[in-house]
Write an enzyme that holds these catalytic residues in place. Structure first.
Site, mmCIF file in Angstrom:
data_model
loop_
_atom_site.group_PDB
_atom_site.id
_atom_site.type_symbol
_atom_site.label_atom_id
_atom_site.label_comp_id
_atom_site.label_asym_id
_atom_site.label_seq_id
_atom_site.Cartn_x
_atom_site.Cartn_y
_atom_site.Cartn_z
ATOM 1 N N ASP A 42 -71.010 6.939 -65.214
ATOM 2 C CA ASP A 42 -72.129 6.973 -64.271
ATOM 3 C C ASP A 42 -73.423 7.529 -64.866
ATOM 4 O O ASP A 42 -74.455 7.494 -64.217
ATOM 5 C CB ASP A 42 -71.751 7.824 -63.042
ATOM 6 C CG ASP A 42 -70.610 7.201 -62.258
ATOM 7 O OD1 ASP A 42 -70.676 5.994 -62.013
ATOM 8 O OD2 ASP A 42 -69.663 7.919 -61.904
ATOM 9 N N HIS A 74 -65.045 14.576 -66.890
ATOM 10 C CA HIS A 74 -64.053 13.632 -66.392
ATOM 11 C C HIS A 74 -62.682 14.284 -66.416
ATOM 12 O O HIS A 74 -62.387 15.064 -67.327
ATOM 13 C CB HIS A 74 -64.035 12.359 -67.261
ATOM 14 C CG HIS A 74 -63.349 11.220 -66.596
ATOM 15 N ND1 HIS A 74 -61.992 11.024 -66.654
ATOM 16 C CD2 HIS A 74 -63.853 10.247 -65.821
ATOM 17 C CE1 HIS A 74 -61.694 9.956 -65.940
ATOM 18 N NE2 HIS A 74 -62.791 9.460 -65.423
#
Ligand code: CMC
Length: 392
Positions: free
Chosen positions: A327, A270
């Site tokens: 996710d 991320h």
């Protein structure tokens, strides 16, 4: 180009000030309007969270009832919009159909397109939130060729969404409170995430004074990519392929670490979190109970857990501070609930819509706002003379 600085991917450049969402990426902290995500996910509803994001405060009981009522009044689409869905080929990706549906919704709502008229923006806000479950469900129904259902006033927002997706005229969808609760939580976890790619896109399109429907549709398109929201589909496809190929976690991880292979561990990494993504932590804590009835999903879950363990103890991932993101586990839950993989990202979009709207409204309320117009560093040819085609 004077004082222009180059920052590919906007790694160090803030594009706005915002009072909506706070992230401390090193500590793994996420807050909406100051409220910790853990508290909202366990105690609030999705519409309550949407209200908080958009209007800045938690609603009172009366305010929430009024909001729910207004949203529920706007779930039914203009009947002519069904024709749009009939036109798409079987198998069309639901994200393509969803972005077209949002644009069409704007065309059917020409009296609330003015971004400078507060009453129109308010109507468009309610219209978008109300219509999104129907738009997303119809995108799915059209891709599988099933008849469309109508929303029902007696059902909650999430109940309606599930029934619109899975109900058919011949088999009424049986509402399972545990599934409804899971989706309230999942949608809250996706509801906003400051200046991610789709939200930055929403603001960029909004900055030109394009109407709010155009901005939201652009957000859907930005979200669809596998590096962003499309990662939930990509994770499941990765797990399925690993099982089919009979590849073990260690061998796959060696491929991932070999940069030349171009293989990534989807659902990991991320831009802002350099610690465990707090959304992934919450989802992981629910995954066992939600998958209890599905042996297929459980086998994929075992593989996902093994990949996570392998990654978190591997020097490559430790050095780069790569952790599971939101996710990584969601696709397993959606799959166990019967959603096909190409529909997962539409679920993300449904959850993210209130965040996009809140950010668009914040942008428009800022008296100092300007059109988004990045600069560039020109690296092309210096001036040269045109050569007639016969002489080239
Ligand atoms: N697998 C393998 N290596 C990775 C991964 C991954 N998933 N993610 C990052 N890296 C490596 C990357 O190759 C780079 O290595 P090096 O320093 O040797 O060049 C280093 O880690 C830093 O990564 P980056 O690509 O510079 O980081 P970024 O902030 O530009 O990209 C990201 C962030 C999310 C696009 C990226 O981590 C990624 O592609 N992850 C996989 C896709 C994914 O799961 N996306 C969902 C993001 S979270 C929810 C959302 O936004 O929808």
């Amino acid at each position: 180009t004077g004082n222009v600085t180059l920052d590919p991917g906007f790694v160090n450049t803030a594009s706005c000030s915002s009072a909506i969402t706070f992230i401390d990426g090193n500590a793994g902290v996420l807050q909406y309007r100051g409220y910790p995500i853990e508290q909202l996910a366990s105690q609030a509803t999705f519409l309550e969270t949407s209200y908080l994001l958009i209007y800045g405060q938690l609603p009172t009981a009366d305010e929430l009832a009024d909001f729910e009522h207004k949203v529920s009044d706007r779930m039914l689409l203009d009947e002519r919009m069904r024709e749009l869905y009939r036109m798409f080929p079987r198998g069309a990706h639901p994200m393509q159909v969803l972005s077209a549906g949002i644009m069409a919704l704007g065309a059917f709502n020409r009296d609330n397109l003015d971004p400078h008229d507060d009453a129109q923006v308010e109507e468009a806000t309610l219209r978008l939130i109300g219509s999104m479950p129907t738009l997303a469900a119809y995108a799915y129904k059209s891709s599988v060729g099933e008849p469309f259902m109508y929303p029902q006033k007696k059902l909650s927002y999430v109940e309606n969404y599930l029934r619109l997706s899975f109900g058919t005229p011949v088999a009424e969808y049986e509402i399972d409170p545990a599934v409804v609760k899971a989706f309230e939580t999942l949608f809250i976890l996706h509801a906003d995430h400051e200046q991610n790619c789709s939200t930055a896109t929403v603001r960029m399109v909004g900055s030109s004074d394009a109407n709010i429907y155009a901005s939201m549709s652009a957000g859907v398109n930005a979200l669809s990519g596998p590096l962003h929201g499309g990662a939930n589909q990509a994770v499941l496809e990765m797990l399925v392929k690993l099982r089919e190929d009979g590849l073990d976690a260690k061998t796959f991880m060696n491929q991932v670490k070999d940069k030349k292979s171009g293989v990534k561990l989807m659902g990991f990494g991320h831009r802002v979190y350099k610690n465990y993504d707090p959304r992934a932590r919450i989802i992981k804590s629910h995954v066992d109970e939600l998958l209890r009835n599905s042996s297929k999903s459980n086998a994929l879950l075992d593989l996902a857990l093994e990949l996570e363990d392998t990654a978190l103890s591997d020097e490559y991932f430790i050095e780069r501070k790569l952790y599971p993101n939101v996710d990584f586990y969601t696709g397993l839950i959606y799959e166990a609930m019967g959603f096909p993989a190409n529909y997962f990202t539409a679920l993300f979009a449904l959850g993210r819509l209130p965040g996009w709207i809140a950010q668009w409204r914040e942008e428009h309320a800022d008296p100092k706002r300007k059109i988004g117009r990045p600069r560039q560093i020109y690296i092309g040819e210096t001036e040269r003379d045109y050569v007639p085609i016969t002489e080239r």
